[in-house]
Motif scaffolding. Structure first.
Motif, mmCIF file in Angstrom:
data_model
loop_
_atom_site.group_PDB
_atom_site.id
_atom_site.type_symbol
_atom_site.label_atom_id
_atom_site.label_comp_id
_atom_site.label_asym_id
_atom_site.label_seq_id
_atom_site.Cartn_x
_atom_site.Cartn_y
_atom_site.Cartn_z
ATOM 1 N N ARG A 97 -11.107 -50.413 -27.508
ATOM 2 C CA ARG A 97 -9.753 -50.954 -27.282
ATOM 3 C C ARG A 97 -9.540 -52.211 -28.121
ATOM 4 O O ARG A 97 -8.499 -52.375 -28.753
ATOM 5 C CB ARG A 97 -9.529 -51.276 -25.803
ATOM 6 C CG ARG A 97 -9.287 -50.079 -24.954
ATOM 7 C CD ARG A 97 -8.856 -50.482 -23.528
ATOM 8 N NE ARG A 97 -8.547 -49.291 -22.774
ATOM 9 C CZ ARG A 97 -7.431 -48.598 -22.891
ATOM 10 N NH1 ARG A 97 -6.496 -48.990 -23.720
ATOM 11 N NH2 ARG A 97 -7.240 -47.509 -22.178
ATOM 12 N N ARG A 98 -10.524 -53.092 -28.103
ATOM 13 C CA ARG A 98 -10.398 -54.331 -28.893
ATOM 14 C C ARG A 98 -10.431 -54.026 -30.389
ATOM 15 O O ARG A 98 -9.619 -54.543 -31.153
ATOM 16 C CB ARG A 98 -11.499 -55.313 -28.505
ATOM 17 C CG ARG A 98 -11.308 -55.901 -27.116
ATOM 18 C CD ARG A 98 -12.318 -56.984 -26.773
ATOM 19 N NE ARG A 98 -13.703 -56.515 -26.701
ATOM 20 C CZ ARG A 98 -14.224 -55.856 -25.671
ATOM 21 N NH1 ARG A 98 -13.475 -55.574 -24.627
ATOM 22 N NH2 ARG A 98 -15.493 -55.492 -25.685
ATOM 23 N N LYS A 99 -11.360 -53.181 -30.801
ATOM 24 C CA LYS A 99 -11.519 -52.871 -32.218
ATOM 25 C C LYS A 99 -10.287 -52.204 -32.809
ATOM 26 O O LYS A 99 -9.853 -52.535 -33.913
ATOM 27 C CB LYS A 99 -12.746 -51.960 -32.402
ATOM 28 C CG LYS A 99 -13.022 -51.578 -33.845
ATOM 29 C CD LYS A 99 -14.278 -50.725 -33.951
ATOM 30 C CE LYS A 99 -14.559 -50.330 -35.391
ATOM 31 N NZ LYS A 99 -15.773 -49.511 -35.495
ATOM 32 N N TYR A 100 -9.731 -51.236 -32.083
ATOM 33 C CA TYR A 100 -8.601 -50.456 -32.602
ATOM 34 C C TYR A 100 -7.243 -50.939 -32.078
ATOM 35 O O TYR A 100 -6.226 -50.320 -32.320
ATOM 36 C CB TYR A 100 -8.801 -48.969 -32.278
ATOM 37 C CG TYR A 100 -10.064 -48.407 -32.879
ATOM 38 C CD1 TYR A 100 -10.310 -48.484 -34.253
ATOM 39 C CD2 TYR A 100 -11.037 -47.826 -32.074
ATOM 40 C CE1 TYR A 100 -11.479 -47.979 -34.808
ATOM 41 C CE2 TYR A 100 -12.219 -47.305 -32.620
ATOM 42 C CZ TYR A 100 -12.419 -47.395 -33.988
ATOM 43 O OH TYR A 100 -13.578 -46.892 -34.521
ATOM 44 N N LYS A 101 -7.269 -52.055 -31.323
ATOM 45 C CA LYS A 101 -6.048 -52.692 -30.823
ATOM 46 C C LYS A 101 -5.187 -51.743 -29.978
ATOM 47 O O LYS A 101 -3.995 -51.563 -30.221
ATOM 48 C CB LYS A 101 -5.249 -53.299 -31.979
ATOM 49 C CG LYS A 101 -6.008 -54.396 -32.710
ATOM 50 C CD LYS A 101 -5.215 -54.957 -33.862
ATOM 51 C CE LYS A 101 -5.896 -56.066 -34.602
ATOM 52 N NZ LYS A 101 -7.300 -56.125 -34.686
ATOM 53 N N VAL A 102 -5.837 -51.163 -28.983
ATOM 54 C CA VAL A 102 -5.151 -50.295 -28.015
ATOM 55 C C VAL A 102 -5.334 -50.969 -26.662
ATOM 56 O O VAL A 102 -6.402 -50.919 -26.066
ATOM 57 C CB VAL A 102 -5.752 -48.876 -27.998
ATOM 58 C CG1 VAL A 102 -5.037 -48.012 -26.968
ATOM 59 C CG2 VAL A 102 -5.681 -48.247 -29.380
ATOM 60 N N PHE A 103 -4.283 -51.607 -26.185
ATOM 61 C CA PHE A 103 -4.396 -52.455 -25.009
ATOM 62 C C PHE A 103 -3.881 -51.741 -23.761
ATOM 63 O O PHE A 103 -3.051 -50.839 -23.836
ATOM 64 C CB PHE A 103 -3.645 -53.770 -25.254
ATOM 65 C CG PHE A 103 -4.142 -54.483 -26.485
ATOM 66 C CD1 PHE A 103 -5.407 -55.065 -26.494
ATOM 67 C CD2 PHE A 103 -3.384 -54.532 -27.639
ATOM 68 C CE1 PHE A 103 -5.894 -55.698 -27.629
ATOM 69 C CE2 PHE A 103 -3.860 -55.162 -28.780
ATOM 70 C CZ PHE A 103 -5.113 -55.751 -28.777
ATOM 71 N N TYR A 104 -4.428 -52.180 -22.613
ATOM 72 C CA TYR A 104 -4.008 -51.629 -21.327
ATOM 73 C C TYR A 104 -2.524 -51.898 -21.125
ATOM 74 O O TYR A 104 -2.016 -52.903 -21.581
ATOM 75 C CB TYR A 104 -4.801 -52.264 -20.186
ATOM 76 C CG TYR A 104 -6.240 -51.837 -20.152
ATOM 77 C CD1 TYR A 104 -6.591 -50.554 -19.760
ATOM 78 C CD2 TYR A 104 -7.254 -52.712 -20.508
ATOM 79 C CE1 TYR A 104 -7.923 -50.155 -19.719
ATOM 80 C CE2 TYR A 104 -8.582 -52.322 -20.472
ATOM 81 C CZ TYR A 104 -8.909 -51.047 -20.082
ATOM 82 O OH TYR A 104 -10.227 -50.662 -20.045
ATOM 83 N N PRO A 105 -1.804 -51.001 -20.474
ATOM 84 C CA PRO A 105 -2.229 -49.813 -19.746
ATOM 85 C C PRO A 105 -2.221 -48.532 -20.596
ATOM 86 O O PRO A 105 -2.314 -47.435 -20.052
ATOM 87 C CB PRO A 105 -1.205 -49.703 -18.627
ATOM 88 C CG PRO A 105 0.060 -50.183 -19.252
ATOM 89 C CD PRO A 105 -0.381 -51.277 -20.213
ATOM 90 N N THR A 106 -2.131 -48.671 -21.906
ATOM 91 C CA THR A 106 -2.082 -47.493 -22.775
ATOM 92 C C THR A 106 -3.368 -46.690 -22.621
ATOM 93 O O THR A 106 -4.463 -47.215 -22.806
ATOM 94 C CB THR A 106 -1.897 -47.921 -24.251
ATOM 95 O OG1 THR A 106 -0.721 -48.708 -24.351
ATOM 96 C CG2 THR A 106 -1.812 -46.721 -25.162
ATOM 97 N N MET A 107 -3.216 -45.403 -22.285
ATOM 98 C CA MET A 107 -4.379 -44.539 -22.096
ATOM 99 C C MET A 107 -4.860 -43.988 -23.433
ATOM 100 O O MET A 107 -6.052 -43.985 -23.709
ATOM 101 C CB MET A 107 -4.009 -43.398 -21.145
ATOM 102 C CG MET A 107 -5.153 -42.509 -20.799
ATOM 103 S SD MET A 107 -6.196 -43.270 -19.583
ATOM 104 C CE MET A 107 -6.760 -41.841 -18.713
#
Length: 148
Positions: free
Chosen positions: A36-46
């Motif tokens: 999530r941190r590496k690819y910049k996909v933050f919560y709540p995005t599944m």
């Protein structure tokens, strides 16, 4: 008629196989957090969307590897714990085999090529099938014991 079940000391191996998988699941969830941190996909995005994130497929493969393991967890736990009542050593061995295969399933999936999950990781299906047989054997034994 009630049936009593005595747990043998070998059933402890079954419990330890379950604990090993719990640690594996925890480790996989940490890998998803790192992705999530590496690819910049933050919560709540599944799951990432390819039109919004160039690394969507890479992240989604990590996320999906963990998600699939969670989806299989109830079947694994139930068959491990119930099948282990009659066949504790076999069930524990299959449980450890399942956990190791699931590790490789996750690692293969996390490469970004979903087909890689099945190279070694696909062996987890043999372990689940074996646990289903152990569980069925326990059920059959109960029914036959009850009818005698």
């Amino acid at each position: 008629m009630a049936v009593s079940i005595e747990l043998t000391k070998e059933y402890g191996y079954v419990v330890l196989a379950l604990v090993a998988y719990a640690f594996l699941n925890f480790w996989m969830s940490m890998q998803v957090g790192k992705a999530r941190r590496k690819y910049k996909v933050f919560y709540p995005t599944m799951y990432a969307i390819e039109s919004e994130n160039k690394d969507a497929k890479l992240f989604n493969c990590v996320q999906r590897g963990h998600q699939n393991s969670i989806e299989m967890m109830p079947l694994f736990f139930a068959t491990l714990l119930v099948g282990g009542l009659q066949h504790p050593v076999i069930a524990a061995a299959l449980g450890v085999f399942y956990a190791v295969a699931r590790f490789f399933y996750f690692k293969g999936y996390s490469t970004g090529n979903p087909e890689n999950r099945l190279k070694i990781g696909g062996l987890n299906f043999f372990a689940i099938f074996g646990l289903i047989i152990c569980t069925a054997s326990f059920g059959i034994n109960l029914v036959l014991r009850e009818s005698l």
